[in-house]
Every structure is written in structure tokens, then in C-alpha cells.
Design a protein around this motif. Structure first.
Motif, short mmCIF file in Angstrom:
data_model
loop_
_atom_site.label_atom_id
_atom_site.label_comp_id
_atom_site.label_asym_id
_atom_site.label_seq_id
_atom_site.Cartn_x
_atom_site.Cartn_y
_atom_site.Cartn_z
N GLU A 226 40.07 46.33 42.61
CA GLU A 226 40.44 45.08 42.21
C GLU A 226 40.48 43.77 43.55
O GLU A 226 40.25 42.87 43.16
N GLU A 227 40.63 44.38 44.48
CA GLU A 227 40.55 43.39 45.46
C GLU A 227 39.08 42.93 45.74
O GLU A 227 38.96 41.72 45.92
N VAL A 228 38.39 43.82 45.61
CA VAL A 228 36.88 43.34 45.82
C VAL A 228 36.49 42.40 44.66
O VAL A 228 35.98 41.36 44.97
N ALA A 229 36.89 42.64 43.31
CA ALA A 229 36.73 41.85 42.24
C ALA A 229 37.43 40.68 42.51
O ALA A 229 36.96 39.45 42.32
N ASN A 230 38.60 40.47 42.97
CA ASN A 230 39.25 39.01 43.42
C ASN A 230 38.56 38.39 44.39
O ASN A 230 38.36 37.29 44.34
N ARG A 231 38.13 39.06 45.56
CA ARG A 231 37.40 38.42 46.56
C ARG A 231 36.07 37.64 45.82
O ARG A 231 35.70 36.62 46.44
N LEU A 232 35.52 38.27 45.09
CA LEU A 232 34.26 37.82 44.42
C LEU A 232 34.38 36.88 43.29
O LEU A 232 33.62 36.09 42.84
N GLY A 233 35.66 36.66 42.88
CA GLY A 233 36.15 35.85 41.86
C GLY A 233 35.89 36.38 40.39
O GLY A 233 35.57 35.58 39.56
N VAL A 234 35.76 37.57 40.32
CA VAL A 234 35.52 38.44 39.04
C VAL A 234 36.70 38.19 38.20
O VAL A 234 38.01 38.57 38.74
N PRO A 235 36.67 37.52 36.95
CA PRO A 235 38.12 37.26 36.02
C PRO A 235 38.30 38.95 35.60
O PRO A 235 37.65 39.33 34.76
N LEU A 236 39.56 39.35 36.08
CA LEU A 236 39.87 40.55 35.31
C LEU A 236 40.96 40.29 34.44
O LEU A 236 41.66 39.39 34.10
#
Ligand code: ADP
Ligand code: UDP
Length: 236
Positions: A226-236
Motif C-alpha cells: 500500500e505504501e508503494v501504491a500511495n507513493r506512485l499515486g495509485v488510487p486504492l
């Protein structure tokens, strides 16, 4: 689009047919496996995170001119993809030494590889995905020289695009695995790109942010995804 029967149940995803013979639905489950399926656990939210992460990456690659299977995100855990005739060969690029390369060659983990390496593995759990070379691919008819050469060129293009994307998010793309298939005669990127099939380290601390957290029992597996996704700006 109507979801029909389960065509295949893999270790992490299920593949469904649809009323369009040219499209499949991939369902990302929470099952997390390592060591050819010997270690299996359910990790809450993993299916959702990997589905959305994969959709984001595939769209970035498509925008960079790489042909991908991706069609549309359907729900938290499902996406629609082109139906491919999968080639049973895994393409691995490494920018830093880790995993099986360290075990095979006895080099230190984290050694920078310049130029990056390109390796092939046969996708076969019973045989533990053995290391193969291009002549095996031709001799056994898994792909033609033209197809493999396209797969290799696309794998390096993916590396160029994603190295930059992750670098901008403060992450090192250590290595990754891709699977390709054939769609209407064309080589197309299939399967998934998620922290399950690559290694990502924090650029400053080299903290592992990928499936090695699960393989090595480091904990906080999905928190890292989730941290990787947040850093990339992936909407979860
Ligand atoms: P595994 O087969 O390694 O257990 P998964 O649980 O991820 O892996 O299962 C997904 C399966 O779907 C894999 O066998 C993969 O090769 C296949 N697959 C992925 N994308 C496509 C596609 N676009 N068309 C057809 N098959 C696909
Ligand atoms: N990988 C994968 N599926 C496999 C084998 C490898 O997604 O069946 C990925 C793995 O996550 C890593 C890269 O490919 O990012 C290289 O894996 P390696 O050969 O080091 O094998 P490992 O030690 O991870 O089994």
C-alpha cells in the motif's frame, strides 16, 4: 460483459471466460504463495491492492507504447483483459542482484548490474520454474525466435519505463518477472505487474517493499504494498 465459467484457478488469480470469446476476467484473490506454492497464506486486501496496482502499471506501459492485455478495471478485485495464448516462459530483468541470482552465482545482494541482466525461466511449478536459455525455447517450440526477440525488447522497454516511474517515487526497481502471450498474432504483455512479481527497495534505506517481506517473514506485507501504491499515486 457477462462473467461465465472459471477457466483456470492459479495460485493468486482466477481466470474467467466472458460472453466475448476475445476477453477474459482476471480475479485477484488474497491468496499469497511462495516457494512454488509450498507457503500459502491469505492476506487481507492483497487482491484489491494488486488488481489496482496492476491496472495502474499496465496503463502506464500502454501509454508508453507497450502492447498490454489490459482492457478495464471492473471492480476492486477484477479486471477485463484480452484473452492471450500464453507463452510458458518467464522473462526476468535484474538491475540489482537478489533472490535466485544471489543463490546461483554467490554474489552479494544489492550489487548493481550494469547492463541489466535478462533471464528466462520455464513456467512449471512441478519442475520449480527451471532456468532455461533461448535455444530451449526454440527446440521445445515455446516461442519462435521472432517472438522471443520481441519479448526481450519489450521487457527492456518495460524496465526503462518502470525504473523511472519507481525512481520518482523513491524506489529502486531491483528485478521483475513478465509473462507474454499471443493475441491476433501479436506479442502482448499478460498476467500482472505487482509487488508479487518484482522487487522494490526504498532508495534511501533499501527497505524491502515487495513479496520478499512474505517470503522472508518480515511482516507488514500489505502495508508495504500500500505504501508503494500511495507513493506512485495509485488510487486504492
Ligand atoms: P499461476 O498460474 O502461476 O499460479 P496466477 O494465479 O497468477 O498464476 O494465475 C493466472 C494465470 O492466468 C496464469 O497461468 C497466467 O499465465 C494466466 N494469464 C494471465 N493473463 C492472461 C491472459 N491475458 N490471457 C490468458 N491467460 C492469462
Ligand atoms: N518471480 C515471479 N514468479 C516466479 C519467479 C520469480 O514473479 O515464479 C519474480 C520475483 O518476484 C522476482 C523476480 O521474478 O522479482 C526474480 O526472481 P528470482 O529468480 O530471484 O526468484 P526467487 O528467488 O524470487 O524465487
Amino acid at each position: 460483459m457477462e462473467k461465465r465459467t472459471e477457466l483456470y484457478r492459479g495460485k493468486a488469480k482466477s481466470v474467467f471466460t466472458t460472453d466475448n470469446p476475445d476477453r477474459l476476467i482476471l480475479l485477484f484473490r488474497n491468496d499469497t504463495s511462495a516457494f512454488d506454492g509450498q507457503k500459502v497464506e491469505q492476506l487481507d486486501r492483497k487482491g484489491m491492492v494488486n488488481n489496482k496496482f496492476n491496472a495502474f502499471i499496465m496503463q502506464q506501459l500502454e501509454a508508453a507504447g507497450i502492447p498490454t492485455q489490459f482492457d478495464a478495471l471492473l471492480s476492486d478485485n477484477e479486471c477485463m483483459v484480452k484473452k492471450l495464448d500464453m507463452i510458458p516462459v518467464e522473462c526476468v530483468v535484474r538491475n540489482y542482484a537478489a533472490g535466485s541470482l544471489v543463490r546461483r552465482l554467490g554474489v552479494e545482494e544489492g550489487l548493481e548490474l550494469s547492463p541489466p541482466t535478462f533471464e528466462l525461466f520455464l513456467k512449471n511449478d512441478a519442475l520449480h520454474d527451471p532456468f532455461i536459455n533461448e535455444t530451449h525455447v526454440y527446440a521445445f517450440g515455446w516461442a519462435t525466435p521472432e517472438q522471443l526477440s520481441r519479448m526481450k525488447a519489450l521487457t527492456f522497454e518495460v524496465n526503462d519505463v518502470l525504473k523511472k516511474l519507481f525512481d520518482d517515487a523513491g524506489l529502486l526497481l531491483v528485478d521483475f518477472k513478465l509473462e507474454f502471450g499471443v493475441h491476433h498474432g501479436e506479442i502482448v504483455l499478460g498476467d500482472e505487474f505487482s509487488p508479487d512479481g518484482c522487487r522494490l527497495w526504498d532508495k534511501e534505506t533499501r527497505k524491502k517493499m515487495d513479496k520478499d517481506r512474505f517470503r522472508q517473514g518480515l511482516g507488514d506485507v500489505i502495508e508495504a504494498y500500500e505504501e508503494v501504491a500511495n507513493r506512485l499515486g495509485v488510487p486504492l
